[in-house]
Design a protein around this motif. Structure first.
Motif, short mmCIF file in Angstrom:
data_model
loop_
_atom_site.label_atom_id
_atom_site.label_comp_id
_atom_site.label_asym_id
_atom_site.label_seq_id
_atom_site.Cartn_x
_atom_site.Cartn_y
_atom_site.Cartn_z
N SER A 388 -0.09 -28.24 10.28
CA SER A 388 -1.51 -28.47 10.05
C SER A 388 -2.28 -27.79 11.17
O SER A 388 -1.70 -27.46 12.22
CB SER A 388 -1.84 -29.97 10.00
N LYS A 389 -3.56 -27.58 10.96
CA LYS A 389 -4.37 -26.89 11.96
C LYS A 389 -4.41 -27.67 13.27
O LYS A 389 -4.57 -28.89 13.27
CB LYS A 389 -5.79 -26.70 11.44
N ASP A 394 -8.30 -25.63 17.15
CA ASP A 394 -8.91 -25.47 15.84
C ASP A 394 -8.28 -24.32 15.06
O ASP A 394 -8.95 -23.61 14.33
CB ASP A 394 -10.42 -25.26 15.98
N GLY A 395 -6.98 -24.15 15.25
CA GLY A 395 -6.25 -23.15 14.49
C GLY A 395 -6.33 -21.74 15.04
O GLY A 395 -5.76 -20.81 14.48
#
Length: 473
Positions: A388-389, A394-395
């Motif tokens: 998941s991010k 924040d990815g």
């Protein structure tokens, strides 16, 4: 060449997993929890018609509206997309799973897949034979088998595994697919609200239908129920008998699939020759860079680069399948000055891609020496199921540099020093900063804020921030 192909059915983190190995290397993995919409058929309602996009947005009862392009609209009596109206019910099938902010991509040109054939009720006499069947006589034989079995409105795609299959088996499957279609049609006519009319089978049947072929040497599981179910599915598809092997230990654990998966999904993937490939995916495309690394084999640069590029082409093909990478892919091989070397690498790469069940197209080398290719997306990439991010970066894959973060902290300390007049300050920092905050930097802070006692605690959760706790007494 594939000498040994194994399908492992086992357990990973409490769920059913199917791993496919070729010559001992992990090439595909399928999880029970991976919800695939691709192939499902829905009754949808038109929510919006956007002429500028030449598309229609359709509510299929699955969160975001699906996206139906004009070229995927099939209507009876030669009607065009202009005849569609908001609120109208339509029969649609998912072409591509939703991803990110995009909803599912839809089509009205329905295709119901079996193991050997795909039945298309609105294809107007179209017969397609898989391009991976190269024998011209076999292609003609298969075409002649299905031609008399469909009407002028229907169509059929003959799949790769149909090669050498008897007439009776193909005819029987086509009849089953037609019966299934009639059931879907009945449900559609009886229903009004958006709903699912047909759902693709579970992971067991899906993987056998889509991935099992004559190259599979064994199917392994440690679960009696799964073994029995697999044998029923294989019998349904007229596959070989006695190929399912029951063992005591979970095959996912026995074959170290967790470790294989972890190594394979790293950004930098090492090659046996000493080189490596670096894989970076963006919203628009995937970039793969080939590096020679510690490879010093061969007589000179040309031989070394060719050897590295040939091995990289095989590994890249495997990575595309394993990670389920799709869309535009650019590959930066090590420079090759000779056209014959480029041709050899290109031929090797294309041959490896023939193992891929996904639809691929190799465009060729650009003027900058980058190899362009595409791989059709039907389902989200593997990383979407495993990761998941990151809530910290924040990815983006980056955090604030230590220097910038500490400078910001010193600036905040300066403001507090003049307004709060603290006697003691407790600084909570992320553990990654423990090495950066050496004696010299601590001395700098002490000298800048004379009279203040500092206590450093490397227990803060966020590498992009810090906590300042002041004591006035």
């Amino acid at each position: 060449m594939i000498k040994k192909k194994q399908m492992l059915f086992g357990n990973m983190d409490g769920e059913l997993v199917v791993a496919i190995l070729e010559n001992g290397k992990l090439v595909e993995i399928h999880f029970e929890h991976m919800e695939r919409l691709t192939g499902n058929i829905y009754l949808g309602r038109i929510e919006n018609i956007v002429p500028n996009l030449e598309a229609v947005f359709v509510n299929i009862g699955k969160g975001k509206n699906g996206f139906l392009r004009s070229k995927d609209i099939v209507l009876p009596n030669k009607k065009s997309s202009k005849d569609l109206q908001v609120g109208q019910k339509v029969l649609v099938q998912v072409k591509k799973d939703p991803i990110g902010s995009k909803g599912a991509q839809l089509t009205m040109n329905i295709g119901i897949p079996g193991r050997y054939l795909v039945y298309m009720p609105f294809a107007h006499g179209t017969i397609g034979v898989s391009k991976k069947i190269l024998d011209l006589d076999e292609r003609k034989r298969l075409h002649n088998i299905v031609d008399p079995l469909i009407s002028k409105n229907e169509g059929v795609i003959v799949r790769t595994v149909s090669q050498g299959i008897e007439v009776e088996i193909l005819a029987s499957e086509l009849e089953d697919l037609k019966t299934l279609w009639k059931e879907i049609e009945k449900k559609y006519k009886r229903s009004r609200k958006p709903k699912e009319l047909y759902k693709e089978p579970d992971v067991l049947e899906y993987v056998i239908r889509e991935r099992y072929d004559e190259k599979v040497t064994e199917i392994i599981t440690n679960d009696v129920e799964i073994k029995n179910r697999l044998e029923v599915i294989l019998k349904k598809f007229e596959a070989r008998k006695n190929i399912v092997k029951l063992i005591e230990e979970d095959p996912i654990k026995l074959f170290n699939i967790n470790q294989k998966l972890e190594r394979a999904l790293r950004r930098v993937v090492d090659l046996d020759c000493g080189g490596s490939i670096v894989i970076d995916s963006t919203e628009a495309l995937t970039i793969i860079d080939v590096n020679s690394g510690s490879n010093i084999s061969g007589n000179g640069f040309r031989e070394m680069s060719l050897k590295t590029n040939l091995e990289a082409s095989k590994e890249i093909s495997r990575q595309l399948r394993l990670r389920n990478i799709s869309g535009i892919v650019l590959i930066d091989f090590i420079d090759m000055s000779k056209e014959q070397d480029k041709k050899l690498v290109l031929e090797t790469f294309k041959e490896e891609l023939r193992k891929d069940k996904g639809k691929t197209a190799v465009i060729g080398f650009t003027k900058l020496g980058l190899l362009e290719m595409t791989r059709k997306r039907t389902s989200p990439p593997l990383k979407n199921s495993l990761f998941s991010k990151c809530p910290i970066c924040d990815g983006r894959g980056f955090v604030i540099s230590p220097k910038r973060l500490i400078n910001r902290m010193v600036n905040d300390l300066s403001n507090l020093y003049h307004t709060e007049k603290p006697k003691k300050v407790i600084l909570n920092l992320h553990r990654s900063l423990s090495g950066y905050m050496n004696g010299e930097r601590r001395k700098f802070i002490r000298n800048k804020f004379k009279g203040v006692e500092f206590d450093y605690k490397f227990d803060w959760y966020d590498p992009n921030s810090y906590n300042i706790n002041i004591k006035k007494k």
